[in-house]
Motif scaffolding. Structure first.
Motif, mmCIF file in Angstrom:
data_model
loop_
_atom_site.group_PDB
_atom_site.id
_atom_site.type_symbol
_atom_site.label_atom_id
_atom_site.label_comp_id
_atom_site.label_asym_id
_atom_site.label_seq_id
_atom_site.Cartn_x
_atom_site.Cartn_y
_atom_site.Cartn_z
ATOM 1 N N ALA A 78 0.859 -1.184 0.000
ATOM 2 C CA ALA A 78 0.000 0.000 0.000
ATOM 3 C C ALA A 78 0.897 1.236 0.000
ATOM 4 O O ALA A 78 1.936 1.257 0.655
ATOM 5 N N GLY A 99 -3.381 -0.476 -2.271
ATOM 6 C CA GLY A 99 -3.947 0.662 -1.574
ATOM 7 C C GLY A 99 -3.134 1.908 -1.849
ATOM 8 O O GLY A 99 -1.918 1.826 -2.042
ATOM 9 N N TYR A 100 -3.801 3.058 -1.899
ATOM 10 C CA TYR A 100 -3.097 4.314 -2.184
ATOM 11 C C TYR A 100 -3.792 5.434 -1.419
ATOM 12 O O TYR A 100 -4.932 5.769 -1.709
ATOM 13 N N VAL A 101 -3.093 5.985 -0.431
ATOM 14 C CA VAL A 101 -3.650 7.053 0.403
ATOM 15 C C VAL A 101 -2.677 8.224 0.427
ATOM 16 O O VAL A 101 -1.463 8.036 0.499
ATOM 17 N N GLU A 109 -8.297 7.254 7.954
ATOM 18 C CA GLU A 109 -8.183 6.462 6.725
ATOM 19 C C GLU A 109 -7.203 5.298 6.868
ATOM 20 O O GLU A 109 -7.296 4.311 6.137
ATOM 21 N N LEU A 113 -7.692 1.696 5.270
ATOM 22 C CA LEU A 113 -6.755 1.222 4.257
ATOM 23 C C LEU A 113 -6.246 -0.178 4.590
ATOM 24 O O LEU A 113 -6.317 -1.095 3.768
ATOM 25 N N TYR A 123 -7.918 -0.275 -1.984
ATOM 26 C CA TYR A 123 -8.411 0.922 -1.306
ATOM 27 C C TYR A 123 -7.697 2.149 -1.852
ATOM 28 O O TYR A 123 -6.461 2.200 -1.878
ATOM 29 N N SER A 125 -7.600 6.467 -1.620
ATOM 30 C CA SER A 125 -8.022 7.626 -0.854
ATOM 31 C C SER A 125 -9.138 8.371 -1.586
ATOM 32 O O SER A 125 -9.065 8.563 -2.805
#
Length: 219
Positions: A78, A99-101, A109, A113, A123, A125
């Motif tokens: 992620a 995943g990328y936040v 978050e 995530l 997931y 953002s």
């Protein structure tokens, strides 16, 4: 849930670690600020999730994700980064990132995530707009093939790795030693990189690496 944390900013990493460790059932099993070391730790510790930054010395987060997908597929990667452009998101999805936040996201978050990725979901953002996702995913939810005419996608994983090290100021001998290659092989790759990118000097390579997120401007 066992998590590896990789971010080259010590204070930022400490803050993220505190937030992650506050999540029930989550354990930080290793942390580092170097991409190559992160890969070694993943192969050694086998974490469930590797939470990594995009810009790191040695091996950036996107190339790290691609290597992990091939060499340690049980670990899900992620991204937690300031880079949220369509190009970065697209490359991350193609590399197998789950995943990328963005780093300016709300702290709430992080558990969302990690739990989503642990369930095998992807997931992203909410700050990464829906049209970015739609532009790079087909109807089956799979990443589309790289678009033609995108120079970075025209480089091999090894060439992108060499480009990053060169842009970080490593000499040809240093690159050869770090990647266990001959000097002649590194020189050949460097020439091919310049030809494919139509860049003919070191300064141009550095500017290109910064623009595409392979390295951060502060390097």
């Amino acid at each position: 849930m066992r998590v590896l944390l990789a971010d080259d900013h010590t204070l930022v990493r400490a803050g993220i670690r505190g937030l992650v460790e506050a999540i029930p059932g989550v354990e930080i099993v290793a942390e580092t600020g170097d991409g190559q070391q992160a890969l070694a730790l993943i192969l050694e510790r086998h974490p469930d999730i590797a939470l990594v930054d995009v810009s790191m010395p040695g091996l950036n987060g996107l190339e790290l994700a691609a290597r992990v997908a091939r060499e340690a597929p049980r670990t899900r990667v992620a991204i937690l980064s300031m880079h949220g452009t369509p190009g970065h998101v697209a490359q991350a999805l193609r590399a197998g990132v789950k995943g990328y936040v963005l780093k300016d996201a709300a702290a709430e978050e992080l558990p969302l995530l990690l739990r989503a990725v642990m369930r095998g979901e992807t997931y992203l953002s909410p700050a990464i707009s829906k049209h970015v996702v739609d532009a790079y995913l087909d109807r089956d939810g799979k990443a589309k093939a790289p678009a033609e005419g995108v120079p970075l996608d025209g480089l091999t994983p090894r060439q992108r790795e060499i480009l990053q090290l060169v842009a970080e100021g490593k000499s040809t001998k240093d690159v050869a030693r770090l990647l266990n290659l001959s000097v002649k092989t590194v020189e050949a790759h460097r020439g091919q990189i310049m030809t494919r990118l139509e860049i003919h000097d070191l300064a141009g390579l550095v500017r290109y690496a910064i623009r595409t997120g392979l390295v951060s401007p502060e390097r």
